[in-house]
Design a protein around this motif. Structure first.
Motif, mmCIF file in Angstrom:
data_model
loop_
_atom_site.group_PDB
_atom_site.id
_atom_site.type_symbol
_atom_site.label_atom_id
_atom_site.label_comp_id
_atom_site.label_asym_id
_atom_site.label_seq_id
_atom_site.Cartn_x
_atom_site.Cartn_y
_atom_site.Cartn_z
ATOM 1 N N MET A 1 0.855 -1.196 0.000
ATOM 2 C CA MET A 1 0.000 0.000 0.000
ATOM 3 C C MET A 1 0.887 1.240 0.000
ATOM 4 N N SER A 2 0.640 2.101 -0.960
ATOM 5 C CA SER A 2 1.410 3.345 -1.034
ATOM 6 C C SER A 2 0.928 4.325 0.015
ATOM 7 N N ARG A 3 1.831 5.155 0.440
ATOM 8 C CA ARG A 3 1.486 6.132 1.466
ATOM 9 C C ARG A 3 0.573 7.221 0.905
ATOM 10 N N PRO A 4 -0.430 7.616 1.673
ATOM 11 C CA PRO A 4 -1.291 8.738 1.240
ATOM 12 C C PRO A 4 -0.577 10.056 1.523
ATOM 13 N N LEU A 5 -0.013 10.669 0.504
ATOM 14 C CA LEU A 5 0.768 11.896 0.691
ATOM 15 C C LEU A 5 -0.064 13.147 0.455
ATOM 16 N N ASN A 6 -1.371 12.974 0.376
ATOM 17 C CA ASN A 6 -2.253 14.126 0.145
ATOM 18 C C ASN A 6 -3.307 14.271 1.238
ATOM 19 N N VAL A 7 -2.989 13.744 2.449
ATOM 20 C CA VAL A 7 -3.940 13.799 3.572
ATOM 21 C C VAL A 7 -3.626 15.017 4.433
ATOM 22 N N ASN A 8 -4.665 15.785 4.760
ATOM 23 C CA ASN A 8 -4.478 16.975 5.590
ATOM 24 C C ASN A 8 -5.175 16.873 6.949
ATOM 25 N N SER A 9 -5.849 15.758 7.181
ATOM 26 C CA SER A 9 -6.523 15.592 8.482
ATOM 27 C C SER A 9 -5.769 14.594 9.346
ATOM 28 N N LYS A 10 -5.723 14.880 10.631
ATOM 29 C CA LYS A 10 -5.039 14.006 11.577
ATOM 30 C C LYS A 10 -5.721 12.647 11.647
ATOM 31 N N ALA A 11 -7.056 12.653 11.685
ATOM 32 C CA ALA A 11 -7.811 11.398 11.779
ATOM 33 C C ALA A 11 -7.532 10.502 10.584
ATOM 34 N N GLY A 12 -7.424 11.094 9.397
ATOM 35 C CA GLY A 12 -7.161 10.297 8.199
ATOM 36 C C GLY A 12 -5.793 9.649 8.240
ATOM 37 N N LEU A 13 -4.775 10.401 8.694
ATOM 38 C CA LEU A 13 -3.426 9.848 8.763
ATOM 39 C C LEU A 13 -3.327 8.767 9.835
ATOM 40 N N VAL A 14 -3.924 8.997 11.008
ATOM 41 C CA VAL A 14 -3.897 8.007 12.103
ATOM 42 C C VAL A 14 -4.570 6.716 11.654
ATOM 43 N N ASN A 15 -5.687 6.841 10.947
ATOM 44 C CA ASN A 15 -6.410 5.660 10.457
ATOM 45 C C ASN A 15 -5.532 4.836 9.518
ATOM 46 N N TYR A 16 -4.813 5.510 8.654
ATOM 47 C CA TYR A 16 -3.915 4.810 7.728
ATOM 48 C C TYR A 16 -2.791 4.104 8.492
ATOM 49 N N ILE A 17 -2.165 4.795 9.421
ATOM 50 C CA ILE A 17 -1.030 4.224 10.160
ATOM 51 C C ILE A 17 -1.466 3.022 10.990
ATOM 52 N N GLU A 18 -2.608 3.123 11.679
ATOM 53 C CA GLU A 18 -3.069 2.039 12.539
ATOM 54 C C GLU A 18 -3.458 0.800 11.747
ATOM 55 N N ASN A 19 -3.795 0.973 10.492
ATOM 56 C CA ASN A 19 -4.200 -0.162 9.661
ATOM 57 C C ASN A 19 -3.096 -0.624 8.713
ATOM 58 N N THR A 20 -1.885 -0.097 8.933
ATOM 59 C CA THR A 20 -0.752 -0.485 8.093
ATOM 60 C C THR A 20 0.373 -0.988 8.993
ATOM 61 N N PRO A 21 0.521 -2.306 9.123
ATOM 62 C CA PRO A 21 1.535 -2.888 10.025
ATOM 63 C C PRO A 21 2.960 -2.436 9.730
ATOM 64 N N SER A 22 3.250 -2.099 8.494
ATOM 65 C CA SER A 22 4.625 -1.719 8.142
ATOM 66 C C SER A 22 4.999 -0.317 8.612
ATOM 67 N N GLU A 23 4.012 0.478 8.996
ATOM 68 C CA GLU A 23 4.272 1.846 9.428
ATOM 69 C C GLU A 23 4.544 1.897 10.931
ATOM 70 N N LEU A 24 5.414 2.815 11.316
ATOM 71 C CA LEU A 24 5.667 3.049 12.737
ATOM 72 C C LEU A 24 4.474 3.771 13.357
ATOM 73 N N PRO A 25 4.289 3.647 14.684
ATOM 74 C CA PRO A 25 3.154 4.315 15.348
ATOM 75 C C PRO A 25 3.149 5.825 15.113
ATOM 76 N N PHE A 26 1.969 6.395 15.226
ATOM 77 C CA PHE A 26 1.772 7.833 15.017
ATOM 78 C C PHE A 26 2.483 8.623 16.113
#
Length: 275
Positions: free
Chosen positions: A1-26
């Motif tokens: 899954m490619s990173r969403p580099l066009n997100v401006n909301s905190k909730a949107g970024l946190v949702n992506y990170i929490e559902n992507t095991p390869s990403e480090l915690p927010f």
């Protein structure tokens, strides 16, 4: 899954990170810095956007966030959150925990040393006070809980007044009963506080306590029987003395050193009966 580099909301970024095991915690601080940086960059491209409406540019906060997350400061925070989430303890963190444990134990030891049995005994110079102090030092030398010390002293006082303790075995019987009382007291407190308790363990302690009480009942009866016998002997002896039945008819003979000793002993016995 490619990173969403066009997100401006905190909730949107946190949702992506929490559902992507390869990403480090927010990392909250990294997000806050990214928001401020994105605002500055967007102000810088404002003139370009005004002159080129069809090619408007906008810097997304998520893009700046992942850019800054590569910085050692924020990456270290993210990795620490990851270890905490996975329950992983680094050697340095173990060392810190070890140091904290040492300090904690040191504080406990200092508190232990500050408790002296003498401070809890009001009549320390009396026979009872010295008896209590002796038992505390002999059987409860590792006890440093003030509440428990007060409880034990009150129970020793009760037993001291009710039973005649003439031997080490008598004392140990009392101490065993008090120790069981102390354990049962703590068990009942925990039972009331949390609602959970080990019924089997409580029964074991209770049975031991009841056995100690049975032994104390026998001790009390034995002491009372001896007192009754002593009283009866004293009354009988007093009657004999008063009636003159214990007076021996004197014989005529020359007294020697043995006679003097016997006479002195008899006089001492008579004086003890007559008070």
């Amino acid at each position: 899954m490619s990173r969403p580099l066009n997100v401006n909301s905190k909730a949107g970024l946190v949702n992506y990170i929490e559902n992507t095991p390869s990403e480090l915690p927010f990392v909250e601080e990294c997000w806050e810095v990214a928001v401020a940086e994105a605002k500055v960059r967007n102000e810088q491209v404002a003139e370009f956007n005004r002159l080129n409406p069809s090619k408007r540019k906008r810097v997304a906060v998520s893009k700046v966030y992942f850019e800054f997350l590569k910085e050692p400061r924020f990456k270290k925070q993210a990795e620490a959150l990851y270890r905490k989430k996975k329950g992983i303890i680094e050697p340095s963190e173990k060392l810190e925990e070890f140091k904290e444990e040492i300090e904690k134990n040191k504080a406990i030891e200092e508190e232990k040393e500050s408790l002296n049995f003498e401070d809890f005994i009001d009549d320390i110079n009396s026979n009872q006070g010295q008896f209590i102090l002796k038992l505390l030092n002999m059987y409860f030398v590792e006890l440093y809980d003030a509440d428990s010390i007060k409880f034990i002293i009150s129970r020793i006082k009760s037993y001291y007044g009710e039973y005649e303790l003439n031997s080490a075995s008598d004392e140990y019987l009392v101490i065993t009963a008090i120790s069981d009382e102390l354990v049962l007291r703590k068990m009942n407190r925990e039972r009331i506080r949390s609602g959970s308790f080990d019924a089997k363990e409580m029964k074991t302690v209770r049975d031991s306590y009841m056995s100690s009480l049975d032994g104390l009942k026998v001790l009390k009866k034995f002491n009372q029987d001896n007192k009754d016998k002593e009283n009866l002997f004293a009354i009988w002896s007093e009657k004999l003395v008063k009636s003159g039945d214990v007076e021996m008819k004197k014989k005529e003979y020359t007294e020697d050193q043995i006679d003097f000793i016997l006479k002195d002993n008899i006089d001492a016995i008579r004086r003890s009966f007559n008070g």
